[in-house]
Design an enzyme around this catalytic site. Structure first.
Site, PDB file in Angstrom:
ATOM      1  CE1 TYR A  11      -4.275  -1.633   0.653  1.00 46.01           C
ATOM      2  CE2 TYR A  11      -2.785  -3.269   1.536  1.00 46.01           C
ATOM      3  CZ  TYR A  11      -4.021  -2.918   1.072  1.00 46.01           C
ATOM      4  OH  TYR A  11      -5.022  -3.848   1.012  1.00 46.01           O
ATOM      5  CD  GLU A  12      -1.040   5.899  -2.609  1.00 43.98           C
ATOM      6  OE1 GLU A  12      -0.461   6.975  -2.813  1.00 43.98           O
ATOM      7  OE2 GLU A  12      -2.031   5.540  -3.253  1.00 43.98           O
TER       8      GLU A  12
END
Length: 94
Positions: A11-12
Site C-alpha cells: 500500500y502506498e
C-alpha cells in the site's frame, strides 16, 4: 488472496505484506499496519520500492478494473449521467 496465495500486498501508505481480515476502509486503515510484515515511510515506499520497479503489478483501486480485467482510469465520457460515481486516482495517471 484466494486466487494468488503468493501475492504480497503493498500500500502506498507504507505497509508491505499486509494481511487484512476485512476490506480496509482506506490505505490508512490501522489493520493494514497491524497485519503487515513491514511498515516503511511513504518516501521509502515510492523511492525504494515503487519507482525502481520492485513492484511487478500495481493498480490504484479495484473500482478502476472493468469486467474484462482492464484498468479504466477515466470514466466513460459518453455517459452523461453515470449511475455510480467512485473516487478517482487524483491525477495519478499523469
Amino acid at each position: 488472496m484466494v486466487h494468488n496465495p503468493d501475492l504480497v500486498l503493498f500500500y502506498e501508505s507504507g505497509t508491505i505484506g499486509a494481511k487484512p481480515y476485512r476490506i480496509p476502509l482506506s490505505i490508512g486503515d490501522g489493520e493494514l499496519a497491524e497485519t503487515a510484515d513491514l511498515v516503511v515511510s511513504v518516501p521509502e515506499m515510492f523511492n525504494y520500492w515503487i519507482q525502481p520497479g520492485r513492484v511487478q503489478v500495481a493498480f490504484l483501486g479495484a473500482a478502476q478494473v472493468d469486467s474484462a480485467r482492464q484498468p479504466q482510469l477515466d470514466r466513460d465520457r459518453r455517459l452523461r449521467q453515470p449511475r455510480t460515481r467512485l473516487p478517482g486516482a487524483g491525477g495519478a495517471r499523469r
